[in-house]
Write a protein that holds these residues in place. Structure first.
Motif, PDB file in Angstrom:
ATOM      1  N   TRP A   1       0.852  -1.290  -0.114  1.00  0.00           N
ATOM      2  CA  TRP A   1      -0.152   0.167  -0.035  1.00  0.00           C
ATOM      3  C   TRP A   1       0.930   1.178   0.015  1.00  0.00           C
ATOM      4  O   TRP A   1       0.655   2.215  -0.843  1.00  0.00           O
ATOM      5  CB  TRP A   1      -0.935  -0.089   1.225  1.00  0.00           C
ATOM      6  N   HIS A   2       1.861   1.293   0.812  1.00  0.00           N
ATOM      7  CA  HIS A   2       2.733   2.614   0.947  1.00  0.00           C
ATOM      8  C   HIS A   2       3.314   3.134  -0.183  1.00  0.00           C
ATOM      9  O   HIS A   2       3.712   4.357  -0.326  1.00  0.00           O
ATOM     10  CB  HIS A   2       3.208   2.414   2.287  1.00  0.00           C
ATOM     11  N   ILE A   3       4.253   2.173  -0.549  1.00  0.00           N
ATOM     12  CA  ILE A   3       5.084   2.602  -1.741  1.00  0.00           C
ATOM     13  C   ILE A   3       4.400   3.279  -2.928  1.00  0.00           C
ATOM     14  O   ILE A   3       5.224   4.035  -3.828  1.00  0.00           O
ATOM     15  CB  ILE A   3       5.678   1.069  -2.381  1.00  0.00           C
ATOM     16  N   GLU A   4       3.127   3.045  -3.233  1.00  0.00           N
ATOM     17  CA  GLU A   4       2.464   3.865  -4.209  1.00  0.00           C
ATOM     18  C   GLU A   4       2.615   5.230  -4.358  1.00  0.00           C
ATOM     19  O   GLU A   4       2.886   5.753  -5.366  1.00  0.00           O
ATOM     20  CB  GLU A   4       0.987   3.340  -4.617  1.00  0.00           C
ATOM     21  N   CYS A   5       2.295   5.667  -3.065  1.00  0.00           N
ATOM     22  CA  CYS A   5       2.307   7.247  -2.989  1.00  0.00           C
ATOM     23  C   CYS A   5       3.647   8.051  -3.202  1.00  0.00           C
ATOM     24  O   CYS A   5       3.758   9.019  -3.635  1.00  0.00           O
ATOM     25  CB  CYS A   5       1.525   7.867  -1.683  1.00  0.00           C
ATOM     26  N   SER A   6       4.595   7.257  -2.668  1.00  0.00           N
ATOM     27  CA  SER A   6       5.997   7.613  -2.688  1.00  0.00           C
ATOM     28  C   SER A   6       6.418   7.643  -4.196  1.00  0.00           C
ATOM     29  O   SER A   6       7.042   8.767  -4.534  1.00  0.00           O
ATOM     30  CB  SER A   6       6.948   6.629  -1.884  1.00  0.00           C
ATOM     31  N   ALA A   7       5.976   6.609  -4.869  1.00  0.00           N
ATOM     32  CA  ALA A   7       6.454   6.406  -6.233  1.00  0.00           C
ATOM     33  C   ALA A   7       5.593   7.535  -7.183  1.00  0.00           C
ATOM     34  O   ALA A   7       6.292   8.243  -8.018  1.00  0.00           O
ATOM     35  CB  ALA A   7       6.374   5.139  -6.803  1.00  0.00           C
ATOM     36  N   MET A   8       4.186   7.525  -6.979  1.00  0.00           N
ATOM     37  CA  MET A   8       3.749   8.545  -7.728  1.00  0.00           C
ATOM     38  C   MET A   8       3.891  10.133  -7.588  1.00  0.00           C
ATOM     39  O   MET A   8       3.734  10.848  -8.162  1.00  0.00           O
ATOM     40  CB  MET A   8       2.023   8.293  -7.541  1.00  0.00           C
ATOM     41  N   SER A   9       3.948  10.492  -6.120  1.00  0.00           N
ATOM     42  CA  SER A   9       4.126  11.743  -5.756  1.00  0.00           C
ATOM     43  C   SER A   9       5.671  12.185  -6.348  1.00  0.00           C
ATOM     44  O   SER A   9       5.757  13.224  -6.973  1.00  0.00           O
ATOM     45  CB  SER A   9       4.332  11.909  -4.322  1.00  0.00           C
ATOM     46  N   ALA A  10       6.602  11.126  -6.504  1.00  0.00           N
ATOM     47  CA  ALA A  10       7.905  11.665  -6.921  1.00  0.00           C
ATOM     48  C   ALA A  10       7.726  11.775  -8.459  1.00  0.00           C
ATOM     49  O   ALA A  10       8.342  12.381  -9.263  1.00  0.00           O
ATOM     50  CB  ALA A  10       8.818  10.370  -6.624  1.00  0.00           C
ATOM     51  N   ALA A  11       6.874  10.815  -9.210  1.00  0.00           N
ATOM     52  CA  ALA A  11       6.776  10.870 -10.382  1.00  0.00           C
ATOM     53  C   ALA A  11       6.207  12.265 -11.229  1.00  0.00           C
ATOM     54  O   ALA A  11       6.584  12.612 -11.997  1.00  0.00           O
ATOM     55  CB  ALA A  11       5.950   9.666 -11.245  1.00  0.00           C
ATOM     56  N   TYR A  12       5.285  12.794 -10.244  1.00  0.00           N
ATOM     57  CA  TYR A  12       4.526  14.119 -10.811  1.00  0.00           C
ATOM     58  C   TYR A  12       5.173  15.433 -10.127  1.00  0.00           C
ATOM     59  O   TYR A  12       4.771  16.503 -10.842  1.00  0.00           O
ATOM     60  CB  TYR A  12       2.990  13.807 -10.495  1.00  0.00           C
ATOM     61  N   LEU A  13       5.602  15.110  -9.035  1.00  0.00           N
ATOM     62  CA  LEU A  13       5.999  16.448  -8.297  1.00  0.00           C
ATOM     63  C   LEU A  13       7.696  16.366  -8.023  1.00  0.00           C
ATOM     64  O   LEU A  13       8.114  17.597  -7.715  1.00  0.00           O
ATOM     65  CB  LEU A  13       5.093  16.726  -6.940  1.00  0.00           C
ATOM     66  N   GLY A  14       8.293  15.339  -8.123  1.00  0.00           N
ATOM     67  CA  GLY A  14       9.439  15.262  -7.649  1.00  0.00           C
ATOM     68  C   GLY A  14       9.664  14.950  -6.235  1.00  0.00           C
ATOM     69  O   GLY A  14       8.545  14.678  -5.444  1.00  0.00           O
ATOM     70  N   HIS A  15      10.920  14.625  -5.715  1.00  0.00           N
ATOM     71  CA  HIS A  15      10.963  14.218  -4.316  1.00  0.00           C
ATOM     72  C   HIS A  15      10.966  15.220  -3.309  1.00  0.00           C
ATOM     73  O   HIS A  15      10.824  15.220  -1.990  1.00  0.00           O
ATOM     74  CB  HIS A  15      12.336  13.398  -4.145  1.00  0.00           C
ATOM     75  N   SER A  16      10.969  16.535  -3.893  1.00  0.00           N
ATOM     76  CA  SER A  16      10.994  17.817  -2.971  1.00  0.00           C
ATOM     77  C   SER A  16       9.879  18.479  -3.548  1.00  0.00           C
ATOM     78  O   SER A  16       9.830  19.304  -4.378  1.00  0.00           O
ATOM     79  CB  SER A  16      12.314  18.433  -3.147  1.00  0.00           C
ATOM     80  N   PHE A  17       8.638  18.551  -2.741  1.00  0.00           N
ATOM     81  CA  PHE A  17       7.705  19.488  -3.011  1.00  0.00           C
ATOM     82  C   PHE A  17       7.177  20.048  -1.772  1.00  0.00           C
ATOM     83  O   PHE A  17       7.571  19.926  -0.577  1.00  0.00           O
ATOM     84  CB  PHE A  17       6.586  18.913  -3.879  1.00  0.00           C
ATOM     85  N   ASP A  18       5.891  20.831  -1.914  1.00  0.00           N
ATOM     86  CA  ASP A  18       5.376  21.661  -0.717  1.00  0.00           C
ATOM     87  C   ASP A  18       4.506  21.237   0.188  1.00  0.00           C
ATOM     88  O   ASP A  18       4.745  21.143   1.466  1.00  0.00           O
ATOM     89  CB  ASP A  18       4.847  22.968  -1.346  1.00  0.00           C
ATOM     90  N   ILE A  19       3.402  20.427  -0.156  1.00  0.00           N
ATOM     91  CA  ILE A  19       2.312  20.053   0.632  1.00  0.00           C
ATOM     92  C   ILE A  19       2.092  18.696   0.510  1.00  0.00           C
ATOM     93  O   ILE A  19       1.705  18.037  -0.751  1.00  0.00           O
ATOM     94  CB  ILE A  19       1.112  20.734   0.513  1.00  0.00           C
ATOM     95  N   HIS A  20       2.085  17.569   1.491  1.00  0.00           N
ATOM     96  CA  HIS A  20       1.408  16.364   1.200  1.00  0.00           C
ATOM     97  C   HIS A  20       0.405  16.379   2.284  1.00  0.00           C
ATOM     98  O   HIS A  20       0.620  16.613   3.754  1.00  0.00           O
ATOM     99  CB  HIS A  20       2.530  15.465   1.731  1.00  0.00           C
ATOM    100  N   GLY A  21      -0.711  15.828   2.144  1.00  0.00           N
ATOM    101  CA  GLY A  21      -1.809  15.834   3.122  1.00  0.00           C
ATOM    102  C   GLY A  21      -2.768  14.811   2.798  1.00  0.00           C
ATOM    103  O   GLY A  21      -2.586  13.652   2.025  1.00  0.00           O
ATOM    104  N   GLY A  22      -3.612  14.553   3.789  1.00  0.00           N
ATOM    105  CA  GLY A  22      -4.591  13.322   4.015  1.00  0.00           C
ATOM    106  C   GLY A  22      -5.179  13.338   5.301  1.00  0.00           C
ATOM    107  O   GLY A  22      -4.927  14.524   5.995  1.00  0.00           O
ATOM    108  N   GLY A  23      -6.065  12.358   5.460  1.00  0.00           N
ATOM    109  CA  GLY A  23      -6.512  12.363   6.803  1.00  0.00           C
ATOM    110  C   GLY A  23      -5.843  12.162   7.932  1.00  0.00           C
ATOM    111  O   GLY A  23      -4.910  11.393   7.676  1.00  0.00           O
ATOM    112  N   MET A  24      -6.090  12.357   9.219  1.00  0.00           N
ATOM    113  CA  MET A  24      -5.272  12.187  10.361  1.00  0.00           C
ATOM    114  C   MET A  24      -5.079  10.643  10.433  1.00  0.00           C
ATOM    115  O   MET A  24      -3.985  10.254  11.182  1.00  0.00           O
ATOM    116  CB  MET A  24      -5.903  12.718  11.639  1.00  0.00           C
ATOM    117  N   ASP A  25      -5.846   9.823  10.134  1.00  0.00           N
ATOM    118  CA  ASP A  25      -5.726   8.483  10.245  1.00  0.00           C
ATOM    119  C   ASP A  25      -4.413   8.072   9.163  1.00  0.00           C
ATOM    120  O   ASP A  25      -3.887   6.859   9.712  1.00  0.00           O
ATOM    121  CB  ASP A  25      -6.944   7.617   9.898  1.00  0.00           C
TER     122      ASP A  25
END
Length: 594
Positions: free
Chosen positions: A298-322
């Motif tokens: 489950w977890h690897i997908e967001c690391s890979a996709m955020s990097a693919a579209y924003l790079g490894h360095s970007f401003d805001i990462h969000g979601g629910g508190m859970d």
């Protein structure tokens, strides 16, 4: 199928890593103006983020309104936005990595069922942030993913005898419908896990080869010891190899336990180790990889996709508190291990929707889907309800809260509808500097509340409360004898209407047509009351006869009976009309509780 470079392009270059080559069909980027931009990909080309597609035509609340010796002065161009950062546990001044441009990634739904109002809160929250950032003049690249490969999807598909990818695709479309109902703008791009296997596999390969050791808060040393290990076709991340594991959640490694969406597996080196790649099982979808057929954790997908579209360095990462633990904690670990330049400036999380003080979730079975709620309440009433509590605080779902939101949103739109009607009857040129000072003062006060509340970590409840003053002034000018004689009345109504509408637009509460949404709100109220409009009109007629016959006891009984069902009667020189209201029984419960 080519692999990605070892460290994805950072946001400063405004480029994305290339999507999988299987996606030679074009990816579409949508903007608030409903324009669609399509681009095709090739092996040798990266994709520039469409910051420029977010036009400057978005309505601003900083337009000057002239009046005599003063004017509404704008501070928006220099407004400071403060956001609460989960990582630092305090509010911080927002400063993007690149001036004028913002990269934002929000974790999307796991698409195996209809979304509930806990999901609605997440995406309404970040829609408001998206709108406000754009309102401030930032060009925002907003990425929100779909998880379409997951244990829950497979389990549900097996129950229904359906292909997992097909089932997920169907619920992705249902989610899109929900977002339209809730007036959530489409993000810049919506990647799906099934379309990004090359990026995911490439990142796991990096984790097998490298490990990091922090030298300071900002620099790391790369070691050839590996953060990932293999077990019978599975690949796991070793949390003990990442020294800062727990920095986001504040949890100590010894406190972590398996079972919280981290599978229990006696083969793991540490119970908190989490799957990067799962070997294929009978009846499950799979993709080929260096470790054999399987699918990602489950977890690897967001690391890979955020990097693919924003790079490894970007401003805001969000979601629910859970998602703070384990999902975002694990994202940090694997992203930093994969690339030493990994850096997210602001981690933003919204609070839970609760039912009887317990988190609403599908796993607990105490949830209401968005469709269930909007079957009885207008979607914009649901949106207003969600914005009526600060996004980081828990919000308790209840009928009284939704009834109150429905009543309030009706009042707002009825006021603006009446204002629009009056203005449309006057075709006149307005004089420069023509708004009376007292009206201008009220407009300036509202403007200041807008700026200060929204820039203070999106304090929407304060802004919503501030609508009362300009709306009251509008109603007085339209309906009272004194207000109708107000100097420069029409000019004042135009200015008041404009600033209220612009604030509603930033909140995502501006409808296309007032008359349409007012009728929809009435229809929802009738449905909750189990009445037809003809039945209500018959009761109004019966009450009129009773009043004519001076039978005030019967007249009052009819009014009370309707009020009990959430139908309020309004008497005026033109006759009696009705509007939705909080049912009398719920009002009494609220008074008793307070």
């Amino acid at each position: 199928m080519g692999s990605l470079i070892k460290c994805y392009k950072p946001l400063t270059s405004f480029r994305f890593s290339p999507p999988p080559h299987s996606l030679l069909r074009s990816i579409q980027f949508r903007t608030h103006s409903s324009r669609t931009f399509s681009f095709s990909f090739s092996r040798k080309r990266t994709l520039c983020c469409l910051f420029s597609s977010l036009s400057s035509s978005w309505p601003l609340i900083n337009d000057k309104v002239n009046a005599g010796d003063g004017a509404i002065t704008s501070s928006l161009s220099s407004a400071e936005l403060w956001l609460y950062n989960t990582m630092s546990r305090k509010k911080e001044l927002f400063k993007p990595k690149v001036e004028g441009k913002v990269g934002m990634y929000v974790c999307g739904v796991t698409a195996y069922d209809l979304s509930h109002i806990g999901h609605a809160r997440v995406y309404v929250t970040f829609d408001v942030l998206y709108r406000y950032l754009r309102h401030l003049g930032f060009e925002v690249c907003y990425v929100r993913n779909f998880t379409d490969v997951d244990d829950k999807i497979i389990a549900r598909a097996n129950e229904l005898g359906e292909d997992p990818i097909s089932l997920s695709r169907r619920y992705c479309e249902e989610f899109h419908h929900d977002m339209v109902y809730l007036h959530c703008l489409p993000p810049s791009v919506e990647p799906r896990v099934s379309d990004h296997m090359p990026q995911i596999i490439d990142m796991i390969k990096q984790l097998e080869c490298y490990n990091i050791m922090p030298l300071s808060l900002t620099s790391f040393q790369i070691l050839d010891s590996g953060c990932a290990y293999r077990m019978d076709g599975d690949v796991y991340f070793s949390v003990e190899k990442f020294p800062d594991y727990g920095q986001l959640s504040g949890r100590k490694l010894e406190d972590n336990r398996a079972g919280e969406r981290v599978a229990v597996d006696a083969r793991k080196k540490n119970p908190a180790d989490f799957a990067l790649w799962k070997s294929a099982k009978e009846g499950e979808p799979f993709w080929e990889s260096p470790w054999g057929p399987g699918r990602p954790g489950w977890h690897i997908e967001c690391s890979a996709m955020s990097a693919a579209y924003l790079g490894h360095s970007f401003d805001i990462h969000g979601g629910g508190m859970d998602l703070v633990f384990p999902h975002h904690e694990n994202e940090i670990a694997q992203s930093c291990a994969a690339c030493r330049d990994s850096s997210i400036s602001y981690w933003v999380h919204n609070g839970f929707v609760t039912v009887d003080s317990e988190k609403m979730s599908k796993s607990l079975g105490n949830f209401f889907t968005i469709r269930q709620v909007i079957d009885l309440y207008h979607p914009l009433a649901l949106r207003l309800f969600l914005l009526g509590t600060h996004y980081r605080s828990p919000i308790n779902y209840s009928d009284i809260q939704l009834e109150s939101a429905s009543e309030r949103i009706f009042y707002i739109y009825q006021t603006l509808h009446d204002c629009e009607t009056v203005i449309s009857q006057h075709d006149m040129a307005f004089e420069k500097d023509s708004i009376p000072p007292d009206i201008l003062d009220g407009i300036n006060r509202f403007h200041n509340v807008f700026v200060t509340s929204m820039s203070d970590d999106l304090h929407t409840p304060v802004l919503l409360a501030a609508f009362s003053d300009p709306l009251k002034i509008i109603n007085d000018m339209i309906h009272t004898r004194k207000g109708k004689k107000q100097a420069k009345r029409i000019e004042s109504l135009v200015a008041l209407e404009k600033i209220v509408k612009n604030a509603l637009s930033v909140l995502g509460l501006m409808p296309t047509r007032y008359s349409e949404v007012l009728q929809q709100l009435r229809e929802k109220a009738l449905k909750r009351a189990k009445l037809t409009e003809d039945q209500v009109l018959q009761k109004i007629e019966g009450r009129a006869v009773a009043r004519k016959n001076r039978d005030y006891e019967k007249s009052d009984a009819i009014r009370k009976d309707l009020a009990t069902l959430g139908i309020a009667l309004m008497d005026s020189p033109d006759g009696t009309s009705w509007r939705p209201a909080v049912p009398l029984a719920l009002q009494q419960q609220q008074v008793a509780a307070s």
